[in-house]
Design an enzyme around this catalytic site. Structure first.
Site, short mmCIF file in Angstrom:
data_model
loop_
_atom_site.label_atom_id
_atom_site.label_comp_id
_atom_site.label_asym_id
_atom_site.label_seq_id
_atom_site.Cartn_x
_atom_site.Cartn_y
_atom_site.Cartn_z
N ARG A 1 38.09 51.15 52.14
CA ARG A 1 38.90 50.76 50.99
C ARG A 1 38.14 50.88 49.67
NH1 ARG A 1 43.37 45.94 51.61
NH2 ARG A 1 43.97 46.31 53.75
N HIS B 1 43.58 42.05 33.73
CA HIS B 1 42.89 42.85 34.76
C HIS B 1 43.08 44.36 34.57
CE1 HIS B 1 41.40 43.96 38.73
NE2 HIS B 1 42.51 44.64 38.92
N GLU C 1 39.39 46.03 55.64
CA GLU C 1 38.45 46.29 54.56
C GLU C 1 37.01 46.28 55.03
OE1 GLU C 1 38.74 43.64 51.18
OE2 GLU C 1 38.69 45.35 49.86
N ARG D 1 50.05 28.87 61.90
CA ARG D 1 49.09 29.95 62.22
C ARG D 1 49.69 31.34 62.05
NH1 ARG D 1 48.09 26.34 66.40
NH2 ARG D 1 46.26 25.03 66.03
N HIS E 1 36.83 49.35 38.76
CA HIS E 1 36.82 47.90 38.93
C HIS E 1 35.45 47.27 38.77
CE1 HIS E 1 40.94 48.47 40.14
NE2 HIS E 1 41.11 47.18 40.36
N HIS F 1 35.70 44.37 36.36
CA HIS F 1 35.44 42.97 36.72
C HIS F 1 34.38 42.37 35.80
CE1 HIS F 1 37.06 43.60 41.08
NE2 HIS F 1 38.01 43.23 40.25
N LYS G 1 46.26 41.83 51.97
CA LYS G 1 45.24 40.91 51.47
C LYS G 1 45.92 39.78 50.72
CE LYS G 1 41.51 42.46 49.34
NZ LYS G 1 40.62 43.38 48.56
N ASN H 1 38.35 50.70 44.38
CA ASN H 1 37.65 49.97 43.32
C ASN H 1 37.28 50.85 42.13
OD1 ASN H 1 37.70 47.36 44.26
ND2 ASN H 1 36.02 47.74 45.68
N GLU I 1 46.67 50.86 37.29
CA GLU I 1 46.46 51.02 38.73
C GLU I 1 47.22 52.24 39.26
OE1 GLU I 1 44.30 48.98 40.23
OE2 GLU I 1 44.34 47.07 39.14
N LYS J 1 48.13 53.85 48.45
CA LYS J 1 47.50 52.63 48.94
C LYS J 1 47.71 52.48 50.45
CE LYS J 1 46.10 48.02 48.44
NZ LYS J 1 46.00 46.80 47.63
N1 LIG Z 1 46.15 41.18 47.27
C1 LIG Z 1 45.71 42.29 46.68
O1 LIG Z 1 45.44 43.28 47.35
C2 LIG Z 1 45.59 42.32 45.19
C3 LIG Z 1 45.37 43.53 44.53
C4 LIG Z 1 45.31 43.51 43.15
C5 LIG Z 1 45.48 42.34 42.44
N2 LIG Z 1 45.68 41.18 43.12
C6 LIG Z 1 45.89 39.91 42.40
O2 LIG Z 1 47.08 40.02 41.65
C7 LIG Z 1 47.02 39.09 40.56
C8 LIG Z 1 47.50 39.77 39.32
O3 LIG Z 1 48.87 40.16 39.53
P1 LIG Z 1 49.86 40.28 38.29
O4 LIG Z 1 49.23 41.14 37.28
O5 LIG Z 1 51.18 40.64 38.84
O6 LIG Z 1 49.81 38.81 37.70
P2 LIG Z 1 50.90 37.63 37.66
O7 LIG Z 1 51.47 37.36 38.98
O8 LIG Z 1 50.23 36.52 36.97
O9 LIG Z 1 52.05 38.25 36.74
C9 LIG Z 1 51.75 38.52 35.38
C10 LIG Z 1 52.72 37.77 34.48
O10 LIG Z 1 53.98 38.42 34.52
C11 LIG Z 1 55.01 37.50 34.84
N3 LIG Z 1 56.01 38.26 35.55
C12 LIG Z 1 55.88 38.86 36.75
N4 LIG Z 1 56.97 39.57 37.03
C13 LIG Z 1 57.81 39.44 35.97
C14 LIG Z 1 59.08 39.97 35.66
N5 LIG Z 1 59.70 40.85 36.46
N6 LIG Z 1 59.66 39.58 34.50
C15 LIG Z 1 59.03 38.74 33.66
N7 LIG Z 1 57.81 38.25 33.89
C16 LIG Z 1 57.20 38.59 35.04
C17 LIG Z 1 54.34 36.40 35.57
O11 LIG Z 1 55.05 35.19 35.47
C18 LIG Z 1 52.98 36.34 34.88
O12 LIG Z 1 53.09 35.55 33.73
C19 LIG Z 1 45.58 38.64 40.48
O13 LIG Z 1 45.48 37.31 40.95
C20 LIG Z 1 44.82 39.59 41.40
O14 LIG Z 1 43.71 38.98 42.02
C21 LIG Z 1 45.74 41.15 44.45
ZN LIG Z 2 42.95 46.20 40.31
#
Ligand SMILES: NC(=O)c1ccc[n+]([C@@H]2O[C@H](COP(=O)([O-])OP(=O)(O)OC[C@H]3O[C@@H](n4cnc5c(N)ncnc54)[C@H](O)[C@@H]3O)[C@@H](O)[C@H]2O)c1
Ligand SMILES: [Zn+2]
Ligand SMILES: NC(=O)c1ccc[n+]([C@@H]2O[C@H](COP(=O)([O-])OP(=O)(O)OC[C@H]3O[C@@H](n4cnc5c(N)ncnc54)[C@H](O)[C@@H]3O)[C@@H](O)[C@H]2O)c1
Ligand SMILES: [Zn+2]
Lengths: 375, 375
Positions: A247, A273, A243, A128, A254, A258, A150, A251, A192, A233
């Site tokens: 927040r 993205h 949220e 938990r 976005h 999206h 999040k 967006n 971003e 942020k």
């Molecule tokens: N929680 C939140 O507030 C929030 C906000 C925005 C996005 N997100 C989420 O984040 C995700 C996207 O994140 P992302 O763009 O980091 O995607 P990801 O985690 O898939 O990373 C992108 C790619 O880069 C690679 N990678 C990451 N770091 C690396 C490094 N230092 N060296 C080599 N390769 C590396 C990963 O293996 C992957 O193939 C989505 O699922 C989205 O929904 C969450």
């Molecule tokens: Zn985003």
């Protein structure tokens, strides 16, 4: 540069008893063990990472934890969005329990937003709610997903529909690990970064226009850009932890973005993205111009900067073609709740002057999209 | 009795912005729609229940919601502890998303502790936390599991290791639905009722000794016993929402009880949770006597009352035989953390005078168990 002993930049996320620091600097991963041991003495850890990141950076983190006397196991998942699933969540939870960690021990997501969302969620439900320390390795994760608590996974019904709000104890953003990130992923994360300037920090956007090349190259400008983004942020999160409303400005870009991700079937070969967000931000500015809210100069300025760093800005930049305006509107309506033929959009009065516009008539969106598709 | 229009008993769980009411009374299920509509106007709902409870009470709740204009779908899971799994969690989450509920809509777990823990957890993670209304239908769920916001599932590593703290908006305890509960399950829930008296409410325990038959029969004494129990639990929860310490007294009888559940392989044909707790409470009192903390009269009084209602009180009451003292101690040590050869136990100075005893030497537990096994 890259002096392991230089003090990292620090941004505080202020959430009362759940407040925490974000440390930002080159080669921080080598200091992670010491930073954790100082703040959370006696903890044990489970690192969760993906295969790409493991190859490049897992050994560094493991070595650093070992040096600080922190016992750690590692759980490695497949890279990519598909790991944000119930099946992988169960695997990660199981791995954490195998390591016999207690509530006060830590999970360390080492990776991009996928690993952060997935392992952050797992740490939020094992016993938990355990402690956790984010170690974001993508630019997007460092400036966005690792900040704010999040966490979550996707289901067949949509993205990020299942998860918890769970704040980490610490975020360690090593800016040098971004050197192994693909240029495309770096640019996507940069969208971003630019977003924070466009929302309400015009001086930051102007600074980025001057310094973006140094940000891409690494060094103190990169640290500065990431710290400014985290601060932006963190300010929003402090006002609206769960949220409930405030927040929304995050967006910017976005709603269109999206819809484009959906229209391209979430196929990252076509659009990731951040690319969708870049096009979305350019469109949000042009839409605002068309609605006589902002001057065309601002829209051009935004587009010019995004294009300069190599990000797409027009619908025609999406490879493989897009459906028509009506269909794009359907995707937009699926993302947002439509009430009485109107949509909520983030619009702008100019660079750094974004605002939440409720009741934007769908007819106006439609005619804007028709124009945008022909450009 | 059973006057649908009589005001129900009400217990308030005081948790600041997360405070909520527990309504207790006969035939409340028929009023559920009105009570929900009054507090949460405009909500839609997903009922989660198990096949046993659905057969007896689902139609009543559905009718009540329909009368109040609350649109509701139903998700039915298999009865029993095995539904507290990742697989069933995913099904329930999927069913809630199928119903297209928003964060402010409600999930209604209608059932015993299994359904409450499972569906409460699902409501805590869909859209990072939806509203929910507990409708407990077992005595155990009405006096224990539906109060306090602990939700969760089991894994191969153990019971309740995965979940969230998530407080409901309202608890509706219909005391008449307990008439369809098996006598054995009713007795098992009664062990937890008696527990509250034994922890720190000696007058309540004395009242139960006089009135237990009326509690079993139904009517105002049943309402009274459930309300007193909810108040007792609510007081503890208000002091320690996230179970950082003060909730420990609620484990009276549970250290021995959990060991017995483990020793009987969680086979409910041999032992259900409340039966293990009954034996555990009797043992805790006898152990306290042996340690010269309490008088033998108290231990005998406790045992006499539990036996009078038909609950087991001795190790020899467990059908199918038990392992030896050493093995039982191993099960106890698995449940509790053992530090330096000592255990934490809930012991007592007499009826209603329980306390947390840290550092109880395992050697003393062992010799007590050896004696208890031969009785
Ligand atoms: N929680 C939140 O507030 C929030 C906000 C925005 C996005 N997100 C989420 O984040 C995700 C996207 O994140 P992302 O763009 O980091 O995607 P990801 O985690 O898939 O990373 C992108 C790619 O880069 C690679 N990678 C990451 N770091 C690396 C490094 N230092 N060296 C080599 N390769 C590396 C990963 O293996 C992957 O193939 C989505 O699922 C989205 O929904 C969450
Ligand atoms: Zn985003
Ligand atoms: N969350 C907490 O704080 C907390 C506290 C104590 C126990 N629990 C959990 O509660 C669970 C046990 O709860 P339980 O004893 O209610 O078990 P349960 O939910 O399995 O119910 C026991 C049996 O009674 C049936 N039943 C329930 N209500 C009925 C009714 N009105 N009429 C006919 N049949 C009915 C069920 O179908 C089931 O077969 C365990 O999983 C335990 O871990 C949780
Ligand atoms: Zn219990």
């Amino acid at each position: 540069m890259n002096d392991v002993n230089a003090a990292p930049a620090k941004v505080r996320v202020s959430l009362g008893a759940r407040s925490y620091d974000i440390l930002i600097g080159p080669d921080l991963l080598r200091r992670a063990g010491a930073e954790i041991a100082r703040r959370l003495p006696g903890v044990r850890a489970a690192i969760v990472t993906d295969a790409n990141v493991a190859e490049n950076h897992l050994a560094t983190l493991q070595g650093s934890l070992a040096d600080a006397g922190i016992e750690a196991s590692a759980i490695i998942v497949a890279p990519g969005e598909r790991s944000k699933s119930f099946a992988t969540l169960e695997e990660v939870v199981s791995g954490i329990l195998d390591a016999r960690l207690e509530r006060g021990d830590i999970v360390i997501p080492l990776g991009g937003g996928v690993v952060g969302d997935l392992a952050g969620f797992a740490s939020g439900i094992v016993r938990r709610g355990m402690h956790f320390v984010q170690a974001p390795t993508s630019l997007l994760a460092q400036v966005d997903s690792s900040v704010g608590g999040k966490t979550g996974i996707n289901t067949a019904h949509g993205k990020n529909l299942v998860g918890v709000f769970h704040q980490p104890q610490l975020v360690i953003a090593d800016t040098a690990v971004l050197d192994t990130l693909s240029p495309r992923e770096f640019r996507a994360g940069y969208a971003e970064v630019a977003k924070y300037g466009l929302i309400d920090r015009p001086e930051f956007f102007a600074w980025l226009e001057k310094n973006w090349q140094a940000v891409f190259a690494g060094g103190s400008e990169r640290v500065e850009a990431i710290a400014q983004s985290c601060q932006a942020k963190a300010d929003v999160v402090a006002r609206d932890e769960l949220e409930k409303g405030d927040r929304a400005l995050l967006n910017l870009g976005h709603t269109f973005g999206h819809a484009l991700e959906a229209a391209t079937g979430y196929d990252s070969a076509r659009l990731v993205h951040g690319e969708g967000v870049a096009i979305g931000m350019a469109l949000a500015h042009r839409f605002s111009t068309q609605l006589n809210l902002a001057s065309p100069d601002d829209a051009e300025r935004v587009e010019a900067h995004l294009a300069a760093v190599g990000l797409p800005t027009r619908l025609s930049d999406v490879p493989g073609g897009l459906p028509g305006a009506e269909q794009l509107l359907t995707y937009i309506a699926q993302d947002k709740k439509v009430s009485r033929g109107a949509l909520t959009f983030i619009l702008t009065r100019g660079v750094g002057q974004s605002f939440v516009a409720k009741d934007v008539p769908t007819s106006q969106v439609l005619s804007f999209l028709e124009g945008a598709l022909s450009q």
